[in-house]
Design a protein around this motif. Structure first.
Motif, PDB file in Angstrom:
ATOM      1  N   VAL A 101       0.835  -1.211   0.000  1.00  0.00           N
ATOM      2  CA  VAL A 101       0.000   0.000   0.000  1.00  0.00           C
ATOM      3  C   VAL A 101       0.867   1.258   0.000  1.00  0.00           C
ATOM      4  CG1 VAL A 101      -1.616   1.341   1.412  1.00  0.00           C
ATOM      5  CG2 VAL A 101      -1.996  -1.102   1.063  1.00  0.00           C
ATOM      6  N   PHE A 102       1.991   1.203   0.694  1.00  0.00           N
ATOM      7  CA  PHE A 102       2.845   2.378   0.859  1.00  0.00           C
ATOM      8  C   PHE A 102       3.260   3.022  -0.471  1.00  0.00           C
ATOM      9  CE2 PHE A 102       7.017   4.348   1.588  1.00  0.00           C
ATOM     10  CZ  PHE A 102       6.657   5.288   2.541  1.00  0.00           C
ATOM     11  N   PRO A 103       3.831   2.288  -1.438  1.00  0.00           N
ATOM     12  CA  PRO A 103       4.238   2.957  -2.680  1.00  0.00           C
ATOM     13  C   PRO A 103       3.061   3.414  -3.542  1.00  0.00           C
ATOM     14  CG  PRO A 103       4.628   0.620  -2.863  1.00  0.00           C
ATOM     15  CD  PRO A 103       4.236   0.884  -1.436  1.00  0.00           C
ATOM     16  N   VAL A 104       1.939   2.720  -3.446  1.00  0.00           N
ATOM     17  CA  VAL A 104       0.769   3.127  -4.231  1.00  0.00           C
ATOM     18  C   VAL A 104       0.268   4.479  -3.729  1.00  0.00           C
ATOM     19  CG1 VAL A 104      -1.616   2.563  -4.831  1.00  0.00           C
ATOM     20  CG2 VAL A 104       0.119   0.767  -4.828  1.00  0.00           C
ATOM     21  N   VAL A 105       0.028   4.565  -2.431  1.00  0.00           N
ATOM     22  CA  VAL A 105      -0.449   5.822  -1.857  1.00  0.00           C
ATOM     23  C   VAL A 105       0.612   6.919  -2.006  1.00  0.00           C
ATOM     24  CG1 VAL A 105      -1.162   6.956   0.289  1.00  0.00           C
ATOM     25  CG2 VAL A 105      -2.035   4.687  -0.268  1.00  0.00           C
ATOM     26  N   GLY A 106       1.863   6.567  -1.719  1.00  0.00           N
ATOM     27  CA  GLY A 106       2.941   7.545  -1.838  1.00  0.00           C
ATOM     28  C   GLY A 106       3.047   8.135  -3.227  1.00  0.00           C
ATOM     29  N   SER A 107       2.892   7.312  -4.240  1.00  0.00           N
ATOM     30  CA  SER A 107       2.985   7.797  -5.622  1.00  0.00           C
ATOM     31  C   SER A 107       1.814   8.695  -5.986  1.00  0.00           C
ATOM     32  CB  SER A 107       3.052   6.616  -6.586  1.00  0.00           C
ATOM     33  OG  SER A 107       4.255   5.924  -6.404  1.00  0.00           O
ATOM     34  N   LEU A 108       0.664   8.389  -5.443  1.00  0.00           N
ATOM     35  CA  LEU A 108      -0.524   9.185  -5.758  1.00  0.00           C
ATOM     36  C   LEU A 108      -0.523  10.551  -5.079  1.00  0.00           C
ATOM     37  CD1 LEU A 108      -3.243   6.392  -5.639  1.00  0.00           C
ATOM     38  CD2 LEU A 108      -2.227   7.453  -7.664  1.00  0.00           C
ATOM     39  N   ILE A 109       0.260  10.711  -4.008  1.00  0.00           N
ATOM     40  CA  ILE A 109       0.275  11.994  -3.302  1.00  0.00           C
ATOM     41  C   ILE A 109       1.620  12.723  -3.434  1.00  0.00           C
ATOM     42  CG2 ILE A 109      -1.542  11.325  -1.691  1.00  0.00           C
ATOM     43  CD1 ILE A 109       0.615  10.944   0.442  1.00  0.00           C
ATOM     44  N   THR A 110       2.458  12.289  -4.372  1.00  0.00           N
ATOM     45  CA  THR A 110       3.748  12.946  -4.613  1.00  0.00           C
ATOM     46  C   THR A 110       3.640  13.911  -5.778  1.00  0.00           C
ATOM     47  OG1 THR A 110       5.025  11.088  -3.757  1.00  0.00           O
ATOM     48  CG2 THR A 110       6.161  12.568  -5.262  1.00  0.00           C
ATOM     49  N   LYS A 111       4.205  15.080  -5.613  1.00  0.00           N
ATOM     50  CA  LYS A 111       4.265  16.061  -6.704  1.00  0.00           C
ATOM     51  C   LYS A 111       5.100  15.465  -7.835  1.00  0.00           C
ATOM     52  CE  LYS A 111       3.726  19.804  -3.515  1.00  0.00           C
ATOM     53  NZ  LYS A 111       4.341  20.706  -2.587  1.00  0.00           N
ATOM     54  N   THR A 112       4.751  15.798  -9.058  1.00  0.00           N
ATOM     55  CA  THR A 112       5.435  15.184 -10.196  1.00  0.00           C
ATOM     56  C   THR A 112       6.551  16.048 -10.771  1.00  0.00           C
ATOM     57  OG1 THR A 112       3.756  16.052 -11.689  1.00  0.00           O
ATOM     58  CG2 THR A 112       3.421  13.820 -10.845  1.00  0.00           C
ATOM     59  N   VAL A 113       6.678  17.276 -10.303  1.00  0.00           N
ATOM     60  CA  VAL A 113       7.710  18.176 -10.798  1.00  0.00           C
ATOM     61  C   VAL A 113       8.527  18.666  -9.607  1.00  0.00           C
ATOM     62  CG1 VAL A 113       8.162  20.338 -12.028  1.00  0.00           C
ATOM     63  CG2 VAL A 113       6.235  18.902 -12.711  1.00  0.00           C
ATOM     64  N   PRO A 114       9.853  18.584  -9.676  1.00  0.00           N
ATOM     65  CA  PRO A 114      10.685  19.087  -8.582  1.00  0.00           C
ATOM     66  C   PRO A 114      10.446  20.572  -8.322  1.00  0.00           C
ATOM     67  CG  PRO A 114      12.000  17.821 -10.111  1.00  0.00           C
ATOM     68  CD  PRO A 114      10.644  18.006 -10.749  1.00  0.00           C
ATOM     69  N   TYR A 115      10.659  21.009  -7.100  1.00  0.00           N
ATOM     70  CA  TYR A 115      10.400  22.396  -6.696  1.00  0.00           C
ATOM     71  C   TYR A 115      11.128  23.398  -7.583  1.00  0.00           C
ATOM     72  CZ  TYR A 115      10.170  26.628  -3.924  1.00  0.00           C
ATOM     73  OH  TYR A 115       9.958  27.904  -3.521  1.00  0.00           O
ATOM     74  N   ASN A 116      12.408  23.182  -7.861  1.00  0.00           N
ATOM     75  CA  ASN A 116      13.177  24.139  -8.668  1.00  0.00           C
ATOM     76  C   ASN A 116      12.635  24.238 -10.089  1.00  0.00           C
ATOM     77  OD1 ASN A 116      14.056  21.640  -9.446  1.00  0.00           O
ATOM     78  ND2 ASN A 116      16.241  22.109  -9.292  1.00  0.00           N
ATOM     79  N   ARG A 117      12.055  23.185 -10.616  1.00  0.00           N
ATOM     80  CA  ARG A 117      11.458  23.244 -11.969  1.00  0.00           C
ATOM     81  C   ARG A 117      10.087  23.913 -11.919  1.00  0.00           C
ATOM     82  NH1 ARG A 117      11.974  17.499 -14.261  1.00  0.00           N
ATOM     83  NH2 ARG A 117      10.371  18.263 -15.653  1.00  0.00           N
ATOM     84  N   ARG A 118       9.338  23.780 -10.816  1.00  0.00           N
ATOM     85  CA  ARG A 118       8.034  24.423 -10.693  1.00  0.00           C
ATOM     86  C   ARG A 118       8.212  25.942 -10.702  1.00  0.00           C
ATOM     87  NH1 ARG A 118       7.005  20.425  -6.868  1.00  0.00           N
ATOM     88  NH2 ARG A 118       7.254  21.882  -5.150  1.00  0.00           N
ATOM     89  N   ILE A 119       9.264  26.438 -10.061  1.00  0.00           N
ATOM     90  CA  ILE A 119       9.528  27.882 -10.040  1.00  0.00           C
ATOM     91  C   ILE A 119       9.799  28.373 -11.451  1.00  0.00           C
ATOM     92  CG2 ILE A 119      11.157  29.659  -9.291  1.00  0.00           C
ATOM     93  CD1 ILE A 119      11.456  28.071  -6.678  1.00  0.00           C
ATOM     94  N   ALA A 120      10.622  27.637 -12.194  1.00  0.00           N
ATOM     95  CA  ALA A 120      10.949  28.044 -13.567  1.00  0.00           C
ATOM     96  C   ALA A 120       9.700  28.050 -14.442  1.00  0.00           C
ATOM     97  CB  ALA A 120      12.001  27.095 -14.145  1.00  0.00           C
ATOM     98  N   TYR A 121       8.794  27.092 -14.234  1.00  0.00           N
ATOM     99  CA  TYR A 121       7.578  27.034 -15.050  1.00  0.00           C
ATOM    100  C   TYR A 121       6.579  28.124 -14.670  1.00  0.00           C
ATOM    101  CZ  TYR A 121       9.148  22.409 -16.512  1.00  0.00           C
ATOM    102  OH  TYR A 121       9.867  21.354 -17.023  1.00  0.00           O
ATOM    103  N   SER A 122       6.583  28.537 -13.410  1.00  0.00           N
ATOM    104  CA  SER A 122       5.563  29.481 -12.957  1.00  0.00           C
ATOM    105  C   SER A 122       5.889  30.944 -13.297  1.00  0.00           C
ATOM    106  CB  SER A 122       5.339  29.343 -11.458  1.00  0.00           C
ATOM    107  OG  SER A 122       6.506  29.724 -10.770  1.00  0.00           O
ATOM    108  N   VAL A 123       7.118  31.204 -13.735  1.00  0.00           N
ATOM    109  CA  VAL A 123       7.508  32.566 -14.064  1.00  0.00           C
ATOM    110  C   VAL A 123       6.681  33.095 -15.227  1.00  0.00           C
ATOM    111  CG1 VAL A 123       9.412  34.003 -14.893  1.00  0.00           C
ATOM    112  CG2 VAL A 123       9.819  32.279 -13.143  1.00  0.00           C
ATOM    113  N   TRP A 124       6.438  32.285 -16.195  1.00  0.00           N
ATOM    114  CA  TRP A 124       5.688  32.729 -17.374  1.00  0.00           C
ATOM    115  C   TRP A 124       4.298  32.264 -17.246  1.00  0.00           C
ATOM    116  CZ3 TRP A 124       8.310  36.278 -19.727  1.00  0.00           C
ATOM    117  CH2 TRP A 124       9.694  36.257 -19.677  1.00  0.00           C
TER     118      TRP A 124
END
Length: 124
Positions: A101-124
């Motif tokens: 159960v652990f990896p199934v639930v963990g995968s479903l609640i994990t962000k798919t983009v690293p934080y540093n890439r989310r910042i780069a995408y949110s600029v525009w």
């Protein structure tokens, strides 16, 4: 709701892999059967998958993180079903079910983009 960062997921992957490798001895089902060896092999596979994933915990970064999450879910489902697929549910099933159960639930609640890439995408 995705609340686990990719960095935290990477750390959890390595801890989970170590837990899987040691599970037969922790939960006392180390009898030399598939019930014992399946979590050990899946633990080793989890660590190798982590080493080759393109995220903060990856060393070689050859596998996309979305593919990693899909493989986590698949492995978790296999581990959950293993006691019945391999006919050892009459001996032990709860550790496999819980650890799956652990990896199934963990995968479903994990962000798919690293934080540093989310910042780069949110600029525009």
């Amino acid at each position: 709701m995705r609340i686990i960062s990719t960095r935290s997921h990477a750390r959890l992957d390595y801890m989970y892999g170590i837990l899987l490798i040691n599970a037969p001895w922790i939960f006392q089902f180390n009898d030399g059967t598939i019930a014992e060896w399946l979590p050990v092999l899946m633990g080793v596979a989890t660590i190798f998958l982590s080493l080759f994933t393109h995220y903060e915990g990856g060393l070689f970064r050859a596998i996309s993180f979305k593919t990693h999450l899909l493989l986590d879910i698949t492995g978790g489902l296999i581990l959950m079903a293993a006691p019945w697929l391999f006919h050892f549910s009459h001996e032990v099933f709860l550790p496999h079910l819980a650890l799956g159960v652990f990896p199934v639930v963990g995968s479903l609640i994990t962000k798919t983009v690293p934080y540093n890439r989310r910042i780069a995408y949110s600029v525009w």
